[in-house]
Design an enzyme around this catalytic site. Structure first.
Site, PDB file in Angstrom:
ATOM      1  N   TYR A 135      14.801 -92.524 -39.181  1.00 48.05           N
ATOM      2  CA  TYR A 135      14.097 -93.799 -39.200  1.00 48.05           C
ATOM      3  C   TYR A 135      14.779 -94.665 -40.256  1.00 48.05           C
ATOM      4  O   TYR A 135      14.781 -94.311 -41.442  1.00 48.05           O
ATOM      5  CB  TYR A 135      12.630 -93.613 -39.572  1.00 48.05           C
ATOM      6  CG  TYR A 135      11.742 -93.240 -38.421  1.00 48.05           C
ATOM      7  CD1 TYR A 135      11.550 -94.112 -37.355  1.00 48.05           C
ATOM      8  CD2 TYR A 135      11.066 -92.020 -38.412  1.00 48.05           C
ATOM      9  CE1 TYR A 135      10.730 -93.776 -36.296  1.00 48.05           C
ATOM     10  CE2 TYR A 135      10.238 -91.674 -37.358  1.00 48.05           C
ATOM     11  CZ  TYR A 135      10.079 -92.559 -36.308  1.00 48.05           C
ATOM     12  OH  TYR A 135       9.258 -92.225 -35.264  1.00 48.05           O
ATOM     13  N   HIS A 141       9.430 -95.513 -27.091  1.00 54.92           N
ATOM     14  CA  HIS A 141       8.634 -94.704 -28.015  1.00 54.92           C
ATOM     15  C   HIS A 141       7.430 -94.080 -27.318  1.00 54.92           C
ATOM     16  O   HIS A 141       6.365 -93.891 -27.923  1.00 54.92           O
ATOM     17  CB  HIS A 141       8.168 -95.553 -29.204  1.00 54.92           C
ATOM     18  CG  HIS A 141       8.257 -94.847 -30.524  1.00 54.92           C
ATOM     19  ND1 HIS A 141       9.353 -94.914 -31.334  1.00 54.92           N
ATOM     20  CD2 HIS A 141       7.374 -94.033 -31.179  1.00 54.92           C
ATOM     21  CE1 HIS A 141       9.142 -94.200 -32.432  1.00 54.92           C
ATOM     22  NE2 HIS A 141       7.959 -93.646 -32.353  1.00 54.92           N
ATOM     23  N   LYS A 162      18.313 -95.062 -30.539  1.00 51.69           N
ATOM     24  CA  LYS A 162      17.131 -94.769 -29.722  1.00 51.69           C
ATOM     25  C   LYS A 162      16.137 -95.915 -29.806  1.00 51.69           C
ATOM     26  O   LYS A 162      15.798 -96.382 -30.897  1.00 51.69           O
ATOM     27  CB  LYS A 162      16.460 -93.477 -30.216  1.00 51.69           C
ATOM     28  CG  LYS A 162      15.224 -93.054 -29.442  1.00 51.69           C
ATOM     29  CD  LYS A 162      14.712 -91.725 -29.965  1.00 51.69           C
ATOM     30  CE  LYS A 162      13.496 -91.245 -29.189  1.00 51.69           C
ATOM     31  NZ  LYS A 162      12.299 -92.086 -29.435  1.00 51.69           N
ATOM     32  N   THR A 206      16.426 -94.282 -34.686  1.00 54.98           N
ATOM     33  CA  THR A 206      15.334 -94.920 -33.951  1.00 54.98           C
ATOM     34  C   THR A 206      15.146 -96.344 -34.461  1.00 54.98           C
ATOM     35  O   THR A 206      14.927 -96.562 -35.654  1.00 54.98           O
ATOM     36  CB  THR A 206      14.027 -94.130 -34.121  1.00 54.98           C
ATOM     37  OG1 THR A 206      14.196 -92.831 -33.537  1.00 54.98           O
ATOM     38  CG2 THR A 206      12.867 -94.837 -33.431  1.00 54.98           C
ATOM     39  N   SER A 245      12.955 -84.870 -36.209  1.00 57.34           N
ATOM     40  CA  SER A 245      12.502 -86.136 -36.765  1.00 57.34           C
ATOM     41  C   SER A 245      12.593 -86.141 -38.288  1.00 57.34           C
ATOM     42  O   SER A 245      12.385 -85.128 -38.953  1.00 57.34           O
ATOM     43  CB  SER A 245      11.052 -86.393 -36.351  1.00 57.34           C
ATOM     44  OG  SER A 245      10.524 -87.522 -37.024  1.00 57.34           O
TER      45      SER A 245
END
Length: 397
Positions: free
Chosen positions: A140, A290, A266, A171, A117
């Site tokens: 992100y 999520h 995603k 994401t 992440s």
């Protein structure tokens, strides 16, 4: 290269993922448990993810002489020994001080991969230096198409590529932070709120507390250079102020143009969105809500999977996450069109209970359960799985 000791401090078996959940609850403070195990609002989506698997029954054939020996799949050009990857979860150092580095090493030990992440408590560089394989990187897309926004996104992508990450997972289901009431009620807001009871909850778990105080792996190290509580608040504040609901498909196309390797999107739940992503150059899609931490009342991922797989499965890789707790859940997802699955909470349970050894053991539990499930079904290979192996759970045989 940092290598953690793989000594399982709890009994090795026969444990299940749920057993690790029970063990994990005892090992971390209440605040951290709320972050690990809860979701948004009334938890409807989180529970729906899990309930979806019970609507399917597995078909079996007898006397087939089949014994599955190969569970390998290829995702993003990488061969994995099992069809399970570690999903990206932020600030894993809250769960156990070894954090994302321990998770990536556990994945390597099981011959699979971890998706790191952007919000990880170990930086891209630290995880790359402590592992042998090229794990995946999750982005992100916080910033918009201003010069500043592009510079931030490009810097993260360049750091990941320079560190050896070949595949990127973007994401897209966080245009605004989900309403995680359970977390806030237990003090996990921005900033976190400590009370005497919450401090006591941490003090009553000395093993967790010792790791927390010694290593302080609770900040998003890709956004700040320091560790500790102040850095954690600063990095979380930075993340949430960078969320941009105005991001659109042009931004995704821009990311595709600036990333040279495999790219996954995603947070897709509709076939139309999946097709648009693939048309724009996505290597694959991750069917995800999520983990029920964003839109409560959203569709369960397993229910969304068939339509997505039907639309893009012949020209893109399809992954799924959400609600997986058993090897039979993985098999059902593969029957419905997934090429592989991602797990989040299960490996956090293992990590919280027993460190990297626990995270690795969760993968081995799933491997054993997948193999047993296929053998009992009479299936010789993952490649033989399709919807003919499923029926409605209430169907009359």
């Amino acid at each position: 290269m940092t290598a953690f000791r793989y000594r399982l401090r709890s009994p090795t078996g026969p444990l299940t993922v749920e057993d690790y959940r029970v063990l994990a609850r005892k090992r971390v403070p209440d605040m951290v448990w709320a972050w690990i195990d809860y979701g948004a609002e009334d938890l409807e989506t989180m529970r729906a993810n899990r309930a979806a698997y019970s609507r399917y029954a597995l078909r079996r054939e007898v006397l087939t002489g089949n014994e599955p020996r190969d569970l390998s799949v290829t995702v993003g050009g990488h061969e994995l020994s099992i069809p399970v990857l570690m999903a990206p979860t932020g600030i894993v150092g809250l769960t156990h001080w070894t954090g994302e580095l321990g998770v990536a090493q556990a994945a390597e030990r099981a011959e699979t991969l971890s998706i790191l992440s952007t919000s990880s408590s170990y930086s891209f560089e630290e995880v790359a230096a402590g592992t042998r394989r090229d794990h995946f990187f999750q982005l992100y897309p916080w910033a918009d198409r201003t010069t500043r926004g592009h510079d931030l996104t490009l810097s993260l992508m360049k750091r990941a590529q320079d560190s050896g990450y070949q595949a990127m997972v973007v994401t897209v289901d966080v245009p605004v932070l989900g309403n995680r009431e359970f977390e806030r009620r237990r003090g996990m807001g921005i900033p976190p709120v400590l009370t005497p009871a919450r401090v006591l909850s941490g003090a009553l778990r000395p093993r967790w507390g010792a790791g927390f105080l010694r290593h302080r792996r609770v900040s998003a190290r890709n956004l700040v250079e320091s560790v500790g509580a102040r850095a954690a608040v600063a990095s979380l504040t930075t993340q949430y102020t960078m969320i941009r609901p105005e991001l659109d498909w042009d931004d995704f196309a821009w990311m595709r143009d600036h990333w040279t390797g495999p790219l996954f999107i995603k947070g897709v739940l509709s076939a139309d969105d999946a097709a648009r992503a693939v048309d724009l150059g996505a290597t694959g899609v991750v069917v995800s809500n999520h983990g029920g931490r964003q839109l409560d009342g959203d569709v369960a991922t397993l229910d969304a999977l068939p339509a997505v797989a039907d639309r893009v499965g012949d020209r893109a890789e399809v992954l799924l996450d959400g609600g997986i707790r058993r090897g039979s859940d993985v098999v059902k997802a593969l029957c419905l069109g997934a090429d592989a699955v991602c797990i989040g909470r299960p490996y956090l349970y293992g990590l919280a209970a027993a460190g990297p050894a626990g995270a690795h053991h969760v993968l081995e539990i799933l491997r054993e359960e997948i193999t047993r499930c296929l053998t009992l079904m009479g299936v010789g290979s993952l490649r033989d799985l399709d919807r003919s192996w499923l029926r409605a759970a209430n169907a009359v045989v």
